[in-house]
Design an enzyme around this catalytic site. Structure first.
Site, short mmCIF file in Angstrom:
data_model
loop_
_atom_site.label_atom_id
_atom_site.label_comp_id
_atom_site.label_asym_id
_atom_site.label_seq_id
_atom_site.Cartn_x
_atom_site.Cartn_y
_atom_site.Cartn_z
N LYS A 1 -117.60 -45.52 -10.98
CA LYS A 1 -119.30 -45.33 -9.83
C LYS A 1 -117.91 -46.06 -8.35
O LYS A 1 -118.64 -45.11 -7.34
CB LYS A 1 -119.99 -46.08 -10.50
CG LYS A 1 -120.65 -46.58 -9.07
CD LYS A 1 -122.00 -47.41 -9.58
CE LYS A 1 -121.43 -48.87 -9.39
NZ LYS A 1 -121.78 -50.13 -8.80
N ASN A 2 -117.88 -47.32 -8.15
CA ASN A 2 -117.32 -48.03 -7.42
C ASN A 2 -115.96 -47.59 -6.56
O ASN A 2 -115.40 -47.73 -5.64
CB ASN A 2 -117.36 -49.51 -7.77
CG ASN A 2 -118.59 -50.21 -8.07
OD1 ASN A 2 -119.82 -49.60 -7.90
ND2 ASN A 2 -118.22 -51.38 -8.66
N ARG B 1 -126.35 -51.16 -1.71
CA ARG B 1 -125.72 -52.02 -0.61
C ARG B 1 -124.81 -50.69 -0.72
O ARG B 1 -124.02 -50.75 0.68
CB ARG B 1 -125.83 -53.28 -1.00
CG ARG B 1 -126.97 -54.07 -1.63
CD ARG B 1 -125.84 -54.99 -2.00
NE ARG B 1 -125.21 -56.07 -0.73
CZ ARG B 1 -126.28 -56.19 0.00
NH1 ARG B 1 -126.92 -56.62 -0.08
NH2 ARG B 1 -125.55 -57.08 0.97
N CYS C 1 -130.85 -59.41 -2.45
CA CYS C 1 -130.09 -58.04 -3.66
C CYS C 1 -129.76 -59.26 -4.99
O CYS C 1 -130.14 -60.69 -4.88
CB CYS C 1 -128.31 -58.24 -3.08
SG CYS C 1 -127.56 -57.57 -4.89
N ARG D 1 -125.86 -60.98 -0.48
CA ARG D 1 -124.61 -61.34 -0.14
C ARG D 1 -124.65 -60.25 1.35
O ARG D 1 -124.61 -59.24 1.56
CB ARG D 1 -124.76 -59.24 -1.42
CG ARG D 1 -124.73 -59.70 -2.68
CD ARG D 1 -124.59 -58.66 -3.21
NE ARG D 1 -123.74 -57.43 -3.61
CZ ARG D 1 -123.68 -56.33 -4.21
NH1 ARG D 1 -124.62 -56.18 -4.94
NH2 ARG D 1 -122.50 -55.46 -3.96
N ASP E 1 -117.86 -57.91 -12.85
CA ASP E 1 -118.87 -56.93 -13.40
C ASP E 1 -119.12 -56.52 -14.34
O ASP E 1 -119.61 -55.79 -15.15
CB ASP E 1 -118.47 -55.35 -13.13
CG ASP E 1 -119.22 -55.65 -11.49
OD1 ASP E 1 -119.71 -56.09 -11.16
OD2 ASP E 1 -118.41 -54.50 -10.59
N ARG F 1 -128.29 -45.94 -12.57
CA ARG F 1 -127.36 -46.28 -11.76
C ARG F 1 -126.34 -46.54 -11.28
O ARG F 1 -125.52 -45.99 -10.23
CB ARG F 1 -128.01 -47.51 -10.53
CG ARG F 1 -128.66 -47.39 -10.07
CD ARG F 1 -129.24 -49.08 -8.98
NE ARG F 1 -128.43 -49.32 -8.16
CZ ARG F 1 -128.32 -50.25 -7.00
NH1 ARG F 1 -128.80 -51.07 -7.01
NH2 ARG F 1 -127.85 -49.91 -6.59
N1 EPU Z 1 -118.20 -61.51 1.01
C1 EPU Z 1 -119.00 -62.13 2.01
N2 EPU Z 1 -119.26 -61.64 4.03
C2 EPU Z 1 -119.46 -60.00 3.68
C3 EPU Z 1 -118.48 -59.51 2.89
C4 EPU Z 1 -118.05 -59.92 0.93
O1 EPU Z 1 -119.42 -63.46 2.34
O2 EPU Z 1 -119.37 -59.65 4.92
C5 EPU Z 1 -119.08 -62.04 -0.34
C6 EPU Z 1 -119.99 -61.72 -1.10
O3 EPU Z 1 -121.34 -62.34 -1.02
C7 EPU Z 1 -119.15 -61.94 -2.13
C8 EPU Z 1 -117.91 -61.82 -1.92
O4 EPU Z 1 -117.08 -61.43 -0.57
O5 EPU Z 1 -119.42 -63.64 -3.08
C9 EPU Z 1 -118.01 -60.55 -2.81
O6 EPU Z 1 -118.42 -59.58 -2.06
P1 EPU Z 1 -117.38 -58.15 -2.18
O7 EPU Z 1 -117.61 -57.38 -1.23
O8 EPU Z 1 -116.26 -58.12 -3.55
O9 EPU Z 1 -118.24 -57.47 -3.01
P2 EPU Z 1 -119.27 -55.77 -3.29
O10 EPU Z 1 -117.45 -54.45 -1.56
O11 EPU Z 1 -120.06 -55.72 -2.01
C10 EPU Z 1 -118.61 -54.37 -4.55
C11 EPU Z 1 -118.97 -53.87 -6.07
C12 EPU Z 1 -119.34 -54.68 -7.48
C13 EPU Z 1 -119.10 -56.04 -7.12
C14 EPU Z 1 -117.86 -56.53 -6.65
C15 EPU Z 1 -116.92 -58.41 -7.03
C16 EPU Z 1 -118.93 -51.97 -5.02
C17 EPU Z 1 -120.11 -50.79 -5.13
N3 EPU Z 1 -119.84 -53.06 -5.51
O12 EPU Z 1 -119.28 -55.00 -3.69
O13 EPU Z 1 -119.93 -53.74 -7.82
O14 EPU Z 1 -119.82 -56.96 -7.99
O15 EPU Z 1 -117.43 -55.97 -5.82
O16 EPU Z 1 -115.86 -57.00 -7.40
O17 EPU Z 1 -117.90 -51.46 -5.47
C18 EPU Z 1 -121.93 -53.10 -9.63
O18 EPU Z 1 -121.06 -52.08 -9.63
O19 EPU Z 1 -123.43 -53.49 -9.83
C19 EPU Z 1 -121.22 -53.79 -8.49
C20 EPU Z 1 -122.49 -54.93 -7.75
#
Ligand code: EPU
Length: 418
Positions: free
Chosen positions: A23-24, A93, A117, A122, A305, A397
């Protein structure tokens, strides 16, 4: 209509199951299709609500999309719009992944801020800072981020927090930037490597993916490709941990053991027998497993995850353990639900302290997000007697036919529509 799962737990999961495409990884690959005019084909795509939501976002932008038998066809020729509305972004998101490609292709983007969220705050500040470095003017207005640029230019971007999404968006914008872009402290997650690999197949010049320093030479003209998404390491991990928690014996096909190295190590430390091949992994746990601590971290650390499934496993392990969440310090919605099944858990800031119990007992419980829900599926399959698992729309989802796959492993679980 609200579906739920009715589960008769306490039966070891045994047998073989095939994991889906990730998915991701799929979600950013779909956004990347906007970068090339014409028809991109992505294979191995899971049939999930999040994939359908991303398809709706791309349709709003004018793309034509079909998903049939795991093959996603995206024709971006008519994708002339640059606005992703709140109605869709608030559902998922990951819609924010269109920001980078829109800026690259159209020179402008208007994307709703995702808002709150269930995992806690986030923010998207890193996405925004990276685009500014590449030469975008950013304004925030009425809940939207608006990015505009005449010409993107390569830049050195150092993230102070490792972010999968910000790294992905930066990659997709930087392919259109003039000169060299260097991302420092880039996310090393396999989903980012997959995105960089697809972009390279499209004609980009990206190197260093999978390491903390990624370099992009731009601009490059990208053309549509046919590309197969990597297997879903989180779905695979959910089956493996489920097998372990039920004292079963589960083999997952279409699984990359190298993407799950730390999870398999932890299962081994807990006393399970692990076997792996190039494209499969097996976990057998004939006896009750031992307590093992984990701390979530960016890849190759323990994935956040899989934190909820691991917490469920520890709830029935022999001894006390602690599970610390460093990515989303508030991601513990499964904890009070596991307690309803009889788990002995105590929160201490971003750590849950678990005292393993001999057995969990069935109850009515609910899912609060995708992965907390996966933890509850394992919990209800592990608990003796009947459970009702509510709000399974969260699971839909991120997991395709989860109940059917668990039933294929011998789990007594079925979907009931009210
Ligand atoms: N963060 C910031 N600022 C930003 C972006 C992120 O402070 O601009 C922080 C976040 O708050 C968090 C950390 O950085 O504490 C990591 O967040 P990241 O950006 O890596 O997460 P994401 O890209 O929003 C993806 C996955 C998530 C998974 C996380 C961590 C997707 C669509 N989502 O989210 O998956 O938990 O990486 O590995 O790829 C899920 O599949 O259920 C899910 C939540």
């Amino acid at each position: 209509m609200m579906d739920r799962f009715v589960v008769e737990g306490g039966i070891p999961l045994t047998g073989r199951v095939t994991a889906n495409g990730s998915k991701n990884a799929t979600l950013p690959l779909m956004a990347a299709a906007l970068l090339a005019e014409g028809t991109t084909i992505i294979e191995g795509v899971p049939d999930l609500q999040d994939v359908r939501t991303m398809a709706m976002v791309l349709r709003m932008l004018g793309a034509d999309i079909k998903l049939a038998d795991g093959v996603l066809t995206i024709d971006s020729t008519q994708a002339k719009s640059w606005e992703a509305p709140y109605e869709l972004v608030r559902k998922m998101r990951a819609s924010i992944y269109v920001l980078g490609p829109l800026v690259a292709r159209r020179g402008r983007a208007k994307v709703s801020l995702p808002g709150g969220c269930a995992l806690g705050p986030r923010p998207i500040d890193l996405h925004i800072k990276a685009l500014e470095k590449l030469g975008c003017r950013i304004t925030l207005d009425a809940g939207y981020v608006i990015a505009e640029c005449e010409r993107l230019k390569g830049a050195r971007i150092a993230f102070d927090v490792g972010s999968v999404g910000a790294t992905g968006n930066t990659l997709m914008a930087a392919v259109a930037a003039h000169g060299k872009t260097v991302i420092e402290n880039a996310a090393c997650e396999p989903e980012i490597v997959d995105l960089a690999d697809m972009l390279n197949a499209m004609g980009a010049k990206i190197s260093g993916q999978g390491t903390p320093v990624i370099e992009i030479e731009g601009p490059t003209e990208l053309s549509p490709v046919r590309y197969r998404v990597i297997p879903d390491r989180v779905e695979a991990g959910t089956f493996l941990i489920g097998g372990a928690a039920t004292n079963g014996d589960v083999t997952v096909d279409n699984c990359r053991p190298d993407h799950l190295a730390i999870v398999l190590d932890k299962l081994h430390d807990a006393g399970a027998t692990i076997e792996t091949g190039k494209n499969w992994a097996r976990v057998a746990a004939p006896k009750r497993l031992k307590a093992v601590d984990v701390k979530t971290a960016v890849y190759p650390g323990f994935p956040t995850d899989l934190q909820a499934p691991w917490t469920t496993l520890m709830a029935v392990a022999d001894g006390s353990s602690s599970i610390t969440e460093t990515i989303y310090p508030e991601r513990f919605n499964h904890v009070p639900e596991l307690a309803r099944l009889g788990a002995d858990l105590k929160m201490d800031l971003n750590t849950v302290r678990v005292k393993g119990v001999e057995r969990l007992k069935g109850a009515a419980v609910m899912c609060s997000d995708i992965r907390a829900g996966a933890g509850m599926v394992i919990g209800t399959l592990t608990a003796q007697g009947r459970s009702d698992l509510l709000r399974i729309y969260h699971l839909d989802r991120g997991y395709e036919k989860l109940e059917q796959k668990m039933a294929g492993l011998g789990g007594r679980i079925e979907r009931v529509s009210e």
